[in-house]
Write an enzyme that holds these catalytic residues in place. Structure first.
Site, mmCIF file in Angstrom:
data_model
loop_
_atom_site.group_PDB
_atom_site.id
_atom_site.type_symbol
_atom_site.label_atom_id
_atom_site.label_comp_id
_atom_site.label_asym_id
_atom_site.label_seq_id
_atom_site.Cartn_x
_atom_site.Cartn_y
_atom_site.Cartn_z
ATOM 1 N N LYS A 153 -5.733 -3.167 -4.260
ATOM 2 C CA LYS A 153 -6.786 -3.791 -3.455
ATOM 3 C C LYS A 153 -7.958 -2.859 -3.147
ATOM 4 C CE LYS A 153 -3.910 -7.364 -1.366
ATOM 5 N NZ LYS A 153 -3.514 -8.049 -0.119
ATOM 6 N N GLY A 194 -2.254 0.331 3.759
ATOM 7 C CA GLY A 194 -2.815 0.040 2.449
ATOM 8 C C GLY A 194 -3.887 -1.027 2.499
ATOM 9 N N ALA A 227 -3.719 -4.279 2.178
ATOM 10 C CA ALA A 227 -3.405 -5.453 2.999
ATOM 11 C C ALA A 227 -3.679 -5.174 4.466
ATOM 12 C CB ALA A 227 -1.950 -5.859 2.799
ATOM 13 N N MET A 272 3.965 -9.907 6.124
ATOM 14 C CA MET A 272 3.203 -10.338 4.955
ATOM 15 C C MET A 272 4.095 -10.561 3.737
ATOM 16 S SD MET A 272 -0.344 -8.211 5.087
ATOM 17 C CE MET A 272 -1.430 -8.238 6.513
ATOM 18 N N GLY A 319 5.038 -14.668 5.628
ATOM 19 C CA GLY A 319 4.040 -14.287 4.646
ATOM 20 C C GLY A 319 3.627 -15.402 3.717
#
EC number: 1.1.1.25
Length: 285
Positions: free
Chosen positions: A73, A138, A140, A225, A248
């Protein structure tokens, strides 16, 4: 229900490593079939050191749009030519849009997906009322922090095993976001209104983060998540403590809606309940 596709098909996809567990192809292809579109949505798993080369190979229209998941991401934002305000604020992207001129635009629908899931599964929860604890630092986590700040969260603690990584995230957002190590959890949890697992711990049925959820206020909401399994070990501990939970899968569904609209140019068909379909495939119903 499946559709035959032609050479003019609109192609979307999802990219991650690993990607076999992803429910995104199931969700998007069900919507495609329900709408009778000449389209497809495909999973991709490029080698970790070949992500940028993979994205560059899609420039020019082979793929209309690409969801991006762990661990790419942050790199997705870096490889893009332009980005939405939310993606820039988050420092990460979960959606890349490929334009006909060869340029790539980055967006982030993780945050809106998170807030949408909370609204559905924890109705009445007020994100402005108490601090938030996010486990993980991270891409997310970055999307979550950006959306929660915009929604009015008073303070966010990003907890990570590697504190330096959490500090790098916190430095991006300013004084309302603090970096902490896991040893700070006993002090953070009693004040937290929302606790989010933004790591991959628990994926596939393993143990989730070791946070003692009995320390949280009885009014706290606990979110994971991870969605495979649906009731992760982390969420089961939250339920055992009597806390409201958000799974999630609901976040995945909420962030998938704007993704589908962006790639395929229309809203998902209401003819099919993709949550029920996903639950069946997860063995939950």
């Amino acid at each position: 229900m499946t559709n035959a596709i032609t050479g003019a098909a609109i192609v979307g996809g999802v990219c991650g490593q690993p990607i076999k567990h992803s429910m995104s192809p199931v969700i998007h292809n069900a919507w495609i079939a329900a709408a009778g579109l000449d389209a497809a949505y495909v999973p991709f798993a490029p080698a970790a050191d070949r992500f940028e080369t993979f994205v560059d190979g899609l420039r020019g229209g082979a793929v209309r749009g690409l969801n991006v998941t762990i661990p790419f991401k942050e790199r997705a934002l870096a490889v893009a030519d332009t980005a939405s305000d939310l993606a820039r604020m988050a420092g990460a992207a979960n959606l890349l849009v490929f334009n006909e001129d060869g340029s790539v635009h980055a967006d982030n629908t993780d945050g809106p997906g998170l807030l949408g899931a909370i609204a559905i599964q924890a109705p009445g929860f007020d994100v402005t009322a108490a601090p938030v604890v996010i486990l993980g630092a991270g891409g997310a986590a970055r999307g979550a922090v950006a959306a929660l700040l915009l929604a009015g969260a008073p303070r966010i603690a990003v907890v990570n095993r590697t504190v330096a990584r959490a500090q790098d995230l916190a430095d991006t957002f300013g004084e309302k976001v603090v970096a902490k190590g896991e040893d700070a959890l006993p002090a953070l949890l009693p004040e937290a209104g929302l606790i989010i697992n933004a790591t991959s711990l628990g994926l596939g049925g393993g143990a989730g983060p070791s946070a003692d959820l009995t320390l949280t206020p009885k009014t706290a909401v606990v979110m994971d998540m991870v969605y495979k399994p649906l009731r992760t070990e982390f969420l089961r501990r939250a339920e055992a403590a009597g806390r409201r939970t958000v799974d999630g899968l609901e976040m995945l569904l909420r962030q998938a809606i704007p993704t589908f609209e962006t790639i395929y140019g229309q809203a998902p068909s209401p003819k099919i309940d993709v949550r029920v379909l996903a639950l069946k495939l997860l063995g939950e119903v």
